[in-house]
Design a protein around this motif. Sequence first.
Motif, PDB file in Angstrom:
ATOM      1  N   LYS A   1       0.823  -1.209   0.000  1.00 10.17           N
ATOM      2  CA  LYS A   1       0.000   0.000   0.000  1.00 10.17           C
ATOM      3  C   LYS A   1       0.860   1.262   0.000  1.00 10.17           C
ATOM      4  CE  LYS A   1      -3.891  -2.226   2.340  1.00 10.17           C
ATOM      5  NZ  LYS A   1      -4.790  -2.238   3.531  1.00 10.17           N
ATOM      6  N   ARG A   2       2.149   1.097   0.323  1.00 10.29           N
ATOM      7  CA  ARG A   2       3.071   2.240   0.323  1.00 10.29           C
ATOM      8  C   ARG A   2       3.884   2.308  -0.970  1.00 10.29           C
ATOM      9  NH1 ARG A   2       4.274  -0.308   5.491  1.00 10.29           N
ATOM     10  NH2 ARG A   2       3.044   0.692   7.142  1.00 10.29           N
ATOM     11  N   TYR A   3       3.549   1.507  -1.938  1.00 11.58           N
ATOM     12  CA  TYR A   3       4.277   1.499  -3.222  1.00 11.58           C
ATOM     13  C   TYR A   3       4.276   2.888  -3.842  1.00 11.58           C
ATOM     14  CZ  TYR A   3       5.189   0.313  -8.141  1.00 11.58           C
ATOM     15  OH  TYR A   3       5.697   0.250  -9.407  1.00 11.58           O
ATOM     16  N   LEU A   4       5.446   3.338  -4.308  1.00  7.43           N
ATOM     17  CA  LEU A   4       5.595   4.699  -4.809  1.00  7.43           C
ATOM     18  C   LEU A   4       5.274   4.855  -6.288  1.00  7.43           C
ATOM     19  CD1 LEU A   4       8.911   5.733  -2.980  1.00  7.43           C
ATOM     20  CD2 LEU A   4       6.549   6.284  -2.332  1.00  7.43           C
ATOM     21  N   GLY A   5       5.164   3.760  -7.019  1.00  3.40           N
ATOM     22  CA  GLY A   5       4.896   3.868  -8.447  1.00  3.40           C
ATOM     23  C   GLY A   5       3.470   4.299  -8.733  1.00  3.40           C
TER      24      GLY A   5
ATOM     25  N   VAL B   1       3.807  -6.851  -8.715  1.00  2.00           N
ATOM     26  CA  VAL B   1       4.810  -6.757  -7.656  1.00  2.00           C
ATOM     27  C   VAL B   1       5.002  -5.274  -7.350  1.00  2.00           C
ATOM     28  CG1 VAL B   1       7.179  -7.275  -6.976  1.00  2.00           C
ATOM     29  CG2 VAL B   1       5.881  -8.913  -8.339  1.00  2.00           C
ATOM     30  N   PHE B   2       4.278  -4.791  -6.353  1.00  2.00           N
ATOM     31  CA  PHE B   2       4.270  -3.381  -5.982  1.00  2.00           C
ATOM     32  C   PHE B   2       4.963  -3.238  -4.625  1.00  2.00           C
ATOM     33  CE2 PHE B   2       0.072  -3.733  -8.365  1.00  2.00           C
ATOM     34  CZ  PHE B   2       0.638  -3.392  -9.585  1.00  2.00           C
ATOM     35  N   ALA B   3       6.290  -3.210  -4.656  1.00  3.22           N
ATOM     36  CA  ALA B   3       7.073  -3.257  -3.421  1.00  3.22           C
ATOM     37  C   ALA B   3       7.111  -1.897  -2.735  1.00  3.22           C
ATOM     38  CB  ALA B   3       8.490  -3.738  -3.712  1.00  3.22           C
ATOM     39  N   GLY B   4       6.612  -1.874  -1.509  1.00  2.00           N
ATOM     40  CA  GLY B   4       6.634  -0.667  -0.708  1.00  2.00           C
ATOM     41  C   GLY B   4       7.380  -0.884   0.593  1.00  2.00           C
ATOM     42  N   ARG B   5       7.614   0.196   1.292  1.00  2.00           N
ATOM     43  CA  ARG B   5       8.410   0.158   2.515  1.00  2.00           C
ATOM     44  C   ARG B   5       7.737  -0.675   3.597  1.00  2.00           C
ATOM     45  NH1 ARG B   5       7.851   3.150   6.818  1.00  2.00           N
ATOM     46  NH2 ARG B   5       6.422   4.551   5.704  1.00  2.00           N
ATOM     47  N   VAL B   6       8.515  -1.539   4.226  1.00  2.00           N
ATOM     48  CA  VAL B   6       8.034  -2.309   5.369  1.00  2.00           C
ATOM     49  C   VAL B   6       8.186  -1.453   6.620  1.00  2.00           C
ATOM     50  CG1 VAL B   6       8.372  -4.391   6.774  1.00  2.00           C
ATOM     51  CG2 VAL B   6       8.630  -4.492   4.281  1.00  2.00           C
ATOM     52  N   ASP B   7       7.133  -1.340   7.376  1.00  2.00           N
ATOM     53  CA  ASP B   7       7.134  -0.462   8.542  1.00  2.00           C
ATOM     54  C   ASP B   7       8.233  -0.857   9.523  1.00  2.00           C
ATOM     55  OD1 ASP B   7       6.220   1.612  10.154  1.00  2.00           O
ATOM     56  OD2 ASP B   7       4.846   0.292  11.256  1.00  2.00           O
TER      57      ASP B   7
END
Length: 235
Positions: A93-97, A119-125
Amino acid sequence: MTISVPGQFNGPLTSGHGGYSSGVIAASMEGPAEVTLRSPVPLDTPLDVSREGDGSVRVLDGEVLIAEAHPAAELGLEVPAAVSVPEAQLAAKRYLGSADGLFGRCFVCGRGRKDALGVFAGRVDGRPLVASPWTPPDWTADADGQVLPEFIWAVLDCPTYFAVHTGGELPMSFLGRMATRIDAPVRAGEQQVVIAWPIGVDGRKRHAGAAVLSGEGVPLAVAHALMIEPRGGSR
């Protein structure tokens, strides 16, 4: 021998996806491989594969050197502690694209494509890495349901960019070199987690690691990627 990257497997709009293309090239070798991309990979174009006496492979478009591949030495990557599927779902949900952004039409991470691999890789909290859940579709697999290596290379590629570029701006950079080792089958229809983490920066060069994890957190494939920011901001 020739190889070709089908048009639907683009990264940039007009050239082959770096990870996918590297995986196709690596398939001409046995065992773990390291692929160096020397030029953008043309789409829907037969490329000549030349085997060298030292076991390496050169890929050419006429006289233009597109890529070189060598047997990979031990990657020596320490995969971070596993990211759970729920954690990866939150990270995505934090993916920047974005659909109209730099990677909007990429077949792996493009928000602007209905057929993207998602594959929408976002930052892991709370952790210095990115993650995304991934359930490989059936069309990525062979008759036995095992995902083809070139698609594993592809999903290991995109998250490395977002692991090293975590700010609001997404600068132009491209995959320069990738080494991948597949340790266990990745099966279509089963939920996996793809993670990536930064390793180091050297001028315009950025290094990152990536892994495909099973839903239980077991590493199935690992990669070391080198990305290069071109002078002047474009390739």
